[in-house]
Design a protein around this motif. Structure first.
Motif, PDB file in Angstrom:
ATOM      1  N   ARG A  14     -61.015  -6.626  60.679  1.00 32.87           N
ATOM      2  CA  ARG A  14     -60.439  -7.939  60.987  1.00 32.87           C
ATOM      3  C   ARG A  14     -58.920  -7.888  60.939  1.00 32.87           C
ATOM      4  NH1 ARG A  14     -59.577 -12.989  58.285  1.00 32.87           N
ATOM      5  NH2 ARG A  14     -59.976 -14.756  59.680  1.00 32.87           N
ATOM      6  N   MET A  15     -58.395  -7.162  59.954  1.00 30.49           N
ATOM      7  CA  MET A  15     -56.948  -7.070  59.814  1.00 30.49           C
ATOM      8  C   MET A  15     -56.326  -6.321  60.987  1.00 30.49           C
ATOM      9  SD  MET A  15     -54.571  -5.216  56.937  1.00 30.49           S
ATOM     10  CE  MET A  15     -54.604  -3.629  57.779  1.00 30.49           C
ATOM     11  N   VAL A  16     -56.915  -5.169  61.361  1.00 31.82           N
ATOM     12  CA  VAL A  16     -56.308  -4.381  62.439  1.00 31.82           C
ATOM     13  C   VAL A  16     -56.423  -5.097  63.781  1.00 31.82           C
ATOM     14  CG1 VAL A  16     -56.666  -2.217  61.212  1.00 31.82           C
ATOM     15  CG2 VAL A  16     -58.390  -2.976  62.869  1.00 31.82           C
ATOM     16  N   ARG A  17     -57.487  -5.881  63.964  1.00 29.15           N
ATOM     17  CA  ARG A  17     -57.599  -6.646  65.207  1.00 29.15           C
ATOM     18  C   ARG A  17     -56.503  -7.700  65.287  1.00 29.15           C
ATOM     19  NH1 ARG A  17     -63.141  -6.538  63.888  1.00 29.15           N
ATOM     20  NH2 ARG A  17     -63.202  -8.791  63.501  1.00 29.15           N
ATOM     21  N   LYS A  18     -56.120  -8.246  64.148  1.00 23.04           N
ATOM     22  CA  LYS A  18     -55.018  -9.213  64.142  1.00 23.04           C
ATOM     23  C   LYS A  18     -53.682  -8.563  64.486  1.00 23.04           C
ATOM     24  CE  LYS A  18     -56.804 -12.763  61.011  1.00 23.04           C
ATOM     25  NZ  LYS A  18     -56.526 -13.574  59.800  1.00 23.04           N
ATOM     26  N   TYR A  19     -53.605  -7.252  64.271  1.00 25.22           N
ATOM     27  CA  TYR A  19     -52.404  -6.507  64.644  1.00 25.22           C
ATOM     28  C   TYR A  19     -52.471  -6.008  66.089  1.00 25.22           C
ATOM     29  CZ  TYR A  19     -49.455  -6.281  60.492  1.00 25.22           C
ATOM     30  OH  TYR A  19     -48.579  -6.600  59.476  1.00 25.22           O
ATOM     31  N   GLY A  20     -53.583  -6.254  66.770  1.00 25.59           N
ATOM     32  CA  GLY A  20     -53.689  -5.893  68.179  1.00 25.59           C
ATOM     33  C   GLY A  20     -54.569  -4.702  68.467  1.00 25.59           C
ATOM     34  N   THR A  21     -55.370  -4.267  67.508  1.00 28.91           N
ATOM     35  CA  THR A  21     -56.240  -3.117  67.734  1.00 28.91           C
ATOM     36  C   THR A  21     -57.483  -3.531  68.516  1.00 28.91           C
ATOM     37  OG1 THR A  21     -55.460  -2.072  65.702  1.00 28.91           O
ATOM     38  CG2 THR A  21     -57.514  -1.256  66.628  1.00 28.91           C
ATOM     39  N   THR A  27     -49.717 -13.352  65.786  1.00 33.12           N
ATOM     40  CA  THR A  27     -48.295 -13.145  65.487  1.00 33.12           C
ATOM     41  C   THR A  27     -47.896 -13.724  64.130  1.00 33.12           C
ATOM     42  OG1 THR A  27     -47.747 -15.128  66.763  1.00 33.12           O
ATOM     43  CG2 THR A  27     -47.617 -13.018  67.910  1.00 33.12           C
ATOM     44  N   ASP A  28     -48.502 -14.844  63.751  1.00 32.68           N
ATOM     45  CA  ASP A  28     -48.182 -15.431  62.440  1.00 32.68           C
ATOM     46  C   ASP A  28     -48.632 -14.510  61.316  1.00 32.68           C
ATOM     47  OD1 ASP A  28     -47.027 -17.697  63.540  1.00 32.68           O
ATOM     48  OD2 ASP A  28     -48.905 -18.829  63.559  1.00 32.68           O
ATOM     49  N   TYR A  29     -49.821 -13.941  61.463  1.00 30.28           N
ATOM     50  CA  TYR A  29     -50.341 -13.019  60.451  1.00 30.28           C
ATOM     51  C   TYR A  29     -49.464 -11.777  60.348  1.00 30.28           C
ATOM     52  CZ  TYR A  29     -53.604  -9.878  58.070  1.00 30.28           C
ATOM     53  OH  TYR A  29     -54.174  -8.991  57.188  1.00 30.28           O
ATOM     54  N   ILE A  30     -49.068 -11.241  61.504  1.00 36.35           N
ATOM     55  CA  ILE A  30     -48.205 -10.048  61.501  1.00 36.35           C
ATOM     56  C   ILE A  30     -46.876 -10.374  60.826  1.00 36.35           C
ATOM     57  CG2 ILE A  30     -47.013  -8.360  62.936  1.00 36.35           C
ATOM     58  CD1 ILE A  30     -49.199  -8.791  65.056  1.00 36.35           C
ATOM     59  N   ARG A  31     -46.317 -11.516  61.154  1.00 35.04           N
ATOM     60  CA  ARG A  31     -45.024 -11.911  60.591  1.00 35.04           C
ATOM     61  C   ARG A  31     -45.099 -12.024  59.056  1.00 35.04           C
ATOM     62  NH1 ARG A  31     -44.583 -15.990  63.431  1.00 35.04           N
ATOM     63  NH2 ARG A  31     -43.359 -15.123  65.160  1.00 35.04           N
ATOM     64  N   ASN A  76     -64.568   2.687  67.594  1.00 37.84           N
ATOM     65  CA  ASN A  76     -65.374   1.551  67.141  1.00 37.84           C
ATOM     66  C   ASN A  76     -65.463   1.477  65.626  1.00 37.84           C
ATOM     67  OD1 ASN A  76     -65.864   1.026  69.836  1.00 37.84           O
ATOM     68  ND2 ASN A  76     -67.881   1.996  69.855  1.00 37.84           N
ATOM     69  N   GLY A  77     -65.477   2.647  64.956  1.00 34.55           N
ATOM     70  CA  GLY A  77     -65.573   2.656  63.496  1.00 34.55           C
ATOM     71  C   GLY A  77     -64.388   1.983  62.837  1.00 34.55           C
ATOM     72  N   VAL A  78     -63.227   2.059  63.478  1.00 28.85           N
ATOM     73  CA  VAL A  78     -62.039   1.391  62.941  1.00 28.85           C
ATOM     74  C   VAL A  78     -62.137  -0.115  63.172  1.00 28.85           C
ATOM     75  CG1 VAL A  78     -59.534   1.201  63.119  1.00 28.85           C
ATOM     76  CG2 VAL A  78     -60.629   3.443  63.294  1.00 28.85           C
ATOM     77  N   VAL A  79     -62.529  -0.484  64.377  1.00 30.81           N
ATOM     78  CA  VAL A  79     -62.609  -1.904  64.739  1.00 30.81           C
ATOM     79  C   VAL A  79     -63.671  -2.631  63.920  1.00 30.81           C
ATOM     80  CG1 VAL A  79     -63.035  -3.514  66.631  1.00 30.81           C
ATOM     81  CG2 VAL A  79     -61.778  -1.403  67.057  1.00 30.81           C
ATOM     82  N   LEU A  80     -64.767  -1.907  63.586  1.00 29.23           N
ATOM     83  CA  LEU A  80     -65.865  -2.517  62.845  1.00 29.23           C
ATOM     84  C   LEU A  80     -65.787  -2.267  61.339  1.00 29.23           C
ATOM     85  CD1 LEU A  80     -68.875  -1.608  65.171  1.00 29.23           C
ATOM     86  CD2 LEU A  80     -67.775  -3.841  64.928  1.00 29.23           C
ATOM     87  N   GLY A  81     -64.848  -1.431  60.909  1.00 31.39           N
ATOM     88  CA  GLY A  81     -64.766  -1.041  59.507  1.00 31.39           C
ATOM     89  C   GLY A  81     -64.296  -2.148  58.592  1.00 31.39           C
ATOM     90  N   PRO A  82     -64.138  -1.829  57.304  1.00 28.62           N
ATOM     91  CA  PRO A  82     -63.733  -2.838  56.310  1.00 28.62           C
ATOM     92  C   PRO A  82     -62.412  -3.523  56.655  1.00 28.62           C
ATOM     93  CG  PRO A  82     -64.489  -0.833  55.237  1.00 28.62           C
ATOM     94  CD  PRO A  82     -64.422  -0.524  56.693  1.00 28.62           C
ATOM     95  N   ALA A  83     -61.505  -2.790  57.305  1.00 24.44           N
ATOM     96  CA  ALA A  83     -60.207  -3.369  57.663  1.00 24.44           C
ATOM     97  C   ALA A  83     -60.193  -3.860  59.107  1.00 24.44           C
ATOM     98  CB  ALA A  83     -59.104  -2.341  57.452  1.00 24.44           C
ATOM     99  N   ASP A 120     -51.100   7.769  60.647  1.00 22.12           N
ATOM    100  CA  ASP A 120     -50.038   7.809  61.656  1.00 22.12           C
ATOM    101  C   ASP A 120     -50.061   6.565  62.540  1.00 22.12           C
ATOM    102  OD1 ASP A 120     -52.391   8.503  62.959  1.00 22.12           O
ATOM    103  OD2 ASP A 120     -51.672  10.430  63.702  1.00 22.12           O
ATOM    104  N   LEU A 121     -51.255   6.058  62.835  1.00 22.09           N
ATOM    105  CA  LEU A 121     -51.383   4.805  63.585  1.00 22.09           C
ATOM    106  C   LEU A 121     -50.813   3.649  62.775  1.00 22.09           C
ATOM    107  CD1 LEU A 121     -52.494   2.897  65.786  1.00 22.09           C
ATOM    108  CD2 LEU A 121     -54.725   3.042  64.672  1.00 22.09           C
ATOM    109  N   PHE A 122     -51.193   3.576  61.518  1.00 24.39           N
ATOM    110  CA  PHE A 122     -50.731   2.517  60.607  1.00 24.39           C
ATOM    111  C   PHE A 122     -49.208   2.490  60.555  1.00 24.39           C
ATOM    112  CE2 PHE A 122     -49.556   1.701  56.062  1.00 24.39           C
ATOM    113  CZ  PHE A 122     -49.907   0.362  55.994  1.00 24.39           C
TER     114      PHE A 122
END
Length: 308
Positions: free
Chosen positions: A136-143, A55-59, A127-134, A103-105
């Motif tokens: 770590r960032m998308v997982r912090k957003y809840g992906t 939540t801190d990262y998202i904020r 899995n390609g999104v979860v493991l891709g270059p971004a 559209d997800l973004f």
């Protein structure tokens, strides 16, 4: 025995030719290699951890990212008031725009802006999104990795969960089919909602399929190359996109600044509408029909590609 005193094939038993043995050996090696790669990729996928949503990262990052989405994609997200402010709900969307799926973004940023970072919200992605270059960032957003068990876990914790039943089948459809909702016959989202006792909330978007020129899903190519087994991708799409022009769609691209519009529909309480013995196919047809009507209306609003 044959007339000349030698044994016939029937008597000796048919023996495979050397080329046949070679092909079998090569096939075995290929299957073993594909299996090893699949297992290795599977081991890299992080286990679902709801607490990885930060939540801190998202904020901290939300204002800048939402400003970027608003300027670059001229994001127009409508109907967020239909989503309950608390409690579990299964958001079901049509999916466009390839591996990066703008559209997800856009929707994740709009949701977090509307409801605040404390409203628990998770998204299931390939899995390609979860493991891709971004990743770590998308997982912090809840992906989370697209797995029904991950959706069940998040819903059981009272979260809103966004799923895209069409997956790679829909997200890599040709650009000229952007006005079609196409889940590829998948109805697991209905069973998930019934199993968890949560409402379905359709989310319809348009514009992401104009961020590149998607030419073909490449389903046959995916089978021939083994990508369908290694990467859990039933498609190996071909598209024309930045920065390389003609390229495989699984590598992602720099999206063109197409206008993206998202419309949230009222939620659907399944037991209330369909009774105690609901028909999965009927629910699926109704959801698809409602989404298609809205997508058709959004398509009619658009004047020009990219411009919207």
């Amino acid at each position: 025995m044959s007339g000349n005193g030698t044994l016939s094939k029937a008597e000796t038993g048919a023996r495979p030719s050397v080329p046949a043995i070679g092909r079998a050996a090569v096939g075995g090696l290929v299957s073993a290699a594909v299996g090893a790669v699949t297992e290795r990729i599977g081991s890299l996928i992080p286990a679902a951890d709801l607490d990885e949503r930060d939540t801190d990262y998202i904020r901290e990052t939300l204002p800048g990212l939402w400003a970027l989405a608003s300027l670059y994609f001229r994001a127009d997200v409508r109907g967020l008031h239909h989503i309950p402010r608390e409690g579990p709900v299964l958001l079901v969307g049509n999916h466009s725009g390839g591996m990066l799926a703008p559209d997800l973004f856009v929707f994740v940023l709009a949701f977090s802006t509307r409801f605040g970072v404390e409203r628990r919200f998770y998204q299931l992605a390939h899995n390609g999104v979860v493991l891709g270059p971004a990743g770590r960032m998308v997982r912090k957003y809840g992906t989370l990795a697209a797995d029904p068990r991950n959706a069940e876990l998040a819903l059981s914790e009272g979260a809103a969960v966004l799923v895209y039943p069409g997956g790679d089948h829909e997200v890599f459809r040709p650009t000229w089919e952007q006005d079609r909702v196409d889940f590829g016959g998948r109805t697991g989202f209905v069973r998930l909602a019934l199993r968890m006792g949560v409402p379905i909330q359709p989310v319809v978007s348009i514009g992401s399929q104009e961020t590149a020129l998607f030419l073909t899903r490449g389903e046959r190519l995916a089978r021939l190359t083994g990508v369908d087994r290694m990467l859990r991708l039933k498609t190996l799409p071909v598209m024309v996109a930045l920065p390389f022009g003609l390229m495989p769609g699984i590598f992602g691209h720099i999206p063109l600044p197409a206008k993206i519009t998202v419309q949230v529909l009222p939620k659907l309480d399944l037991r209330e509408r369909y009774g105690d013995d609901p028909d999965v196919d009927e629910i699926n047809r109704d959801v698809l029909a409602a989404m298609q009507d809205v997508l058709t209306a959004l398509q009619h609003e658009r004047r020009l590609p990219l411009i919207g």
